[in-house]
Each structure stands twice: as C-alpha cells, then as structure tokens.
Design a protein around this motif. Sequence first.
Motif, PDB file in Angstrom:
ATOM      1  N   ARG A 100       0.727  -1.203  -0.088  1.00  0.00           N
ATOM      2  CA  ARG A 100       0.117   0.019  -0.248  1.00  0.00           C
ATOM      3  C   ARG A 100       0.477   1.398   0.192  1.00  0.00           C
ATOM      4  O   ARG A 100       0.908   2.541  -0.715  1.00  0.00           O
ATOM      5  CB  ARG A 100      -1.178  -0.645   0.965  1.00  0.00           C
ATOM      6  N   LEU A 101       2.066   1.360   0.784  1.00  0.00           N
ATOM      7  CA  LEU A 101       3.118   2.618   0.588  1.00  0.00           C
ATOM      8  C   LEU A 101       3.178   2.471  -0.560  1.00  0.00           C
ATOM      9  O   LEU A 101       3.709   3.777  -1.174  1.00  0.00           O
ATOM     10  CB  LEU A 101       3.716   2.397   1.749  1.00  0.00           C
ATOM     11  N   ARG A 102       4.124   1.398  -1.085  1.00  0.00           N
ATOM     12  CA  ARG A 102       4.418   1.396  -2.794  1.00  0.00           C
ATOM     13  C   ARG A 102       3.398   2.135  -3.245  1.00  0.00           C
ATOM     14  O   ARG A 102       3.039   3.412  -4.365  1.00  0.00           O
ATOM     15  CB  ARG A 102       5.153   0.231  -3.259  1.00  0.00           C
ATOM     16  N   SER A 103       2.047   2.281  -3.368  1.00  0.00           N
ATOM     17  CA  SER A 103       0.423   2.566  -4.234  1.00  0.00           C
ATOM     18  C   SER A 103       0.863   3.557  -4.264  1.00  0.00           C
ATOM     19  O   SER A 103       0.680   4.715  -4.912  1.00  0.00           O
ATOM     20  CB  SER A 103      -0.195   1.466  -3.646  1.00  0.00           C
ATOM     21  N   ASN A 104       1.162   4.265  -3.045  1.00  0.00           N
ATOM     22  CA  ASN A 104       0.846   5.606  -2.793  1.00  0.00           C
ATOM     23  C   ASN A 104       1.997   6.537  -3.088  1.00  0.00           C
ATOM     24  O   ASN A 104       1.434   7.767  -3.495  1.00  0.00           O
ATOM     25  CB  ASN A 104       0.576   5.764  -1.307  1.00  0.00           C
ATOM     26  N   ASN A 105       3.217   5.575  -3.053  1.00  0.00           N
ATOM     27  CA  ASN A 105       4.066   6.954  -3.389  1.00  0.00           C
ATOM     28  C   ASN A 105       3.863   6.971  -4.819  1.00  0.00           C
ATOM     29  O   ASN A 105       4.486   7.875  -5.717  1.00  0.00           O
ATOM     30  CB  ASN A 105       6.060   5.738  -3.804  1.00  0.00           C
TER      31      ASN A 105
END
Length: 400
Positions: free
Chosen positions: A25-30
């Motif tokens: 999820r963090l990567r997707s937000n980035n």
Amino acid sequence: MSTRPATGSGSHGGPQAAQPWNRQRLRSNNEWLLWERLRSAGPLSRAQLARDTGLSKPTVSAALATLERAGLAREAGLLAPERGRVAVLYEPDPRAGHVLGVDIGRARLRVAVADLNGRIVARHDVPNRGRSANAVADAVVAAAHEATERAGLRPGEVVHAAIGSPGVWDESQRRVHFAANLPGWGRRGLFERLAAGLGTRISVHNDANLAALGEYADGAGAGSKVFVYLLIGTGLGMGVVVGGELQPGASGAAGEIGLLPLAGGQQTLEGTAAAESVVRSARELGLRGTLTAKRVFEAARSGDPAARAAVLREAQQLAFAVAVVAAVLDPDLVVLGGGLGNGADLLIDPLEEELHRLTPLRPRLAASLLGDEAVLRGALATALLDARAEVFERRTAALG
C-alpha cells in the motif's frame, strides 16, 4: 451520479486509504503521488520529482519503474542543463486509458473519446431522430461504438463514460426527472440499458452543469469567482460554479431555473425563454415560413423587423432570469450558451438594457467561447476525474 458504485477507488481520490498499512500500500501511494505530480506539472525528471514530493531518489526511481511497467508513465525526452548530467524526463502515458463523453440533446447527440490527457481522439455527432426513449438510448450506444471504433479501441478499453442529459439525475431511483423535452426519458431502467450497451461504467449529469464545468475550464468562465452558465436551447438550464467548484444543490436540482413559474403560475420561465418561445413570438409578430430559432436569429441579423422584435422579447425574458440569479447568487459573470447562446451577439445588448431596468445588480454578460461543445467538454473532464483513479488501480493491480 454513477449508475453503479465505483470499485477499487473513490470517485476522484486514488488508492483507497482505508486499508491497513502494508508495504504494498505504501508503494502504491508513492506511485500515485508521482503519477499525479507528472499529470499536473510534467514532464519532470527523477530529481525534480524527488524535490517536489519529498521522496528519496531511490524511492522515486523504483516508483517510476513500476509506473512504466504498468503503462502509466513513459519517457518524454531529455533535460540538458547548462551544468550537470543530462536527465531523462517522464510524463503520464495518455494511452493508459480512454473515456467517453456524451451530450444528449433534443436535436443532436454528440459523442467523443478522449485519452487520459483529455485529448479528443475520435468524434461522432448525429441528429437525434429517436421517437422514444429507448430509440434515443440505442442511438447513443451506436454513436459511441462508432466513435470508439474510429479511435481504434477494443471493447472494454473505455474506462468511464460521462453522460450529459437534460433534467436532474436521481441516484436513489436511477432515473432522470424534469426532462420534458425528451419524452419517456425519466423511465426506470433506461440508463441501465445505456450502460449495458456501452459496456462500461457510466455517470449521469445535468447538461447545464457539465457545460458550466467545460466553460469554466476552457472557456469564458475561466478565473471567475462566482460563474453562472445559462444553457438556452430546447429548454432552459443553469450551471453554477463557485470558486472553481460546481454547486449542484442538495438533490442536484440547483440551476433548474426553467421551472420557475411566472406571474399567475400559468407559464414557466422555460416556456417563455427557450427556443420554441422565440419561434412562437416570431409567428405572433408576423414572420412567415418554416421557422426555427436559428432562422429567426438569421432573419433578425438581416434586419427583419418581426424577427428583431422576437429576439428583443427573448432578451427581455432572459433578463428576468438573470435578475433572479443575480439577486440570489451575485455572480461576477453570466455566460449565454446553448443553441440560442449562439445568438448572443443579438441578445446581450438588449438583455443588459432590460437587466439595468429590472435591478441595480450588474453581473458581466458574455457569450460562450465553447458554443455547442461546452456540454461535451464538461462530460469528458468529468469522466477523466473518475477514470484516472480507476486506471491506476487496474494497471498497478495487474502487476501483482
């Protein structure tokens, strides 16, 4: 105003934030953050993206690689500064998804396909000859298929379709109210028929609201604080944009000024200030022959006294509408659009004169710069707002 709920993402909000924290999820937000930055300010280099977003250069590089693999971003050339290394520039890939804009009018159906940058890649306009609601819906579907084929797209490659329609969309009942000029248009199940025929997710919007958004983004309304768009054609509608945001009202009926009753309650404003009233006035004043509002205005430009008197009467009725709007909303600008808006060169001066007689309020009056394209432009812009988040979710999810 979607005919079914969006899946995967909010209407305009990118990756869902309600899920528990995890590395994916963090990567997707980035990736979403970088993609949106490229869309609003690109093309940009890795270093520029790192400065703008506060992400580290390795994080930016990894996210850009994911965006490229997903077909969401692409190289857009090189930046060669006077000092330092040559940098690769990146931009969103407009081919990542496509949207459909539809303008359903009593006289014409207009359809366009645009890429994710908003560039129109195919158009198809046809006369509206449908004698029933189903016939009109089927004609829209046929026109959309023709436009999609011209764009070289396969079924399913259009992510979202925004439909501009007269009347007020009722989400709870999934139908349109107050579209008297399209007989049967309020029937339940009609827009499910449209969605099935188009084969994509659709949203339904008032045509005057879409025209106001289009005119604010790309036309005469740009930069206005409180902007009113009058859609004057077969009917009479209004869209209101305040501080760049559309004001649809509690149930979507804000701007249905055509429903306003006149003295005695026997007539509505739409009945005295729309296209048919111009034709009716011209006949009453002695103009003969096969008449349309367009022909009346052409005759007025040629100096025909009956036609000029009919146009003057139209301006006076519109002045009453603008006076009401000015008292309630205090707009800095009122734009005349729709079919009769094309006659703004004849309408604005007498309208302004009558307005000054009716009220001390003085909104600026202007002709639409988008003309008949305003609803379609607004539809495409609205479809893009919904489509970008859905395209992002689809393509990043496909990478696993």
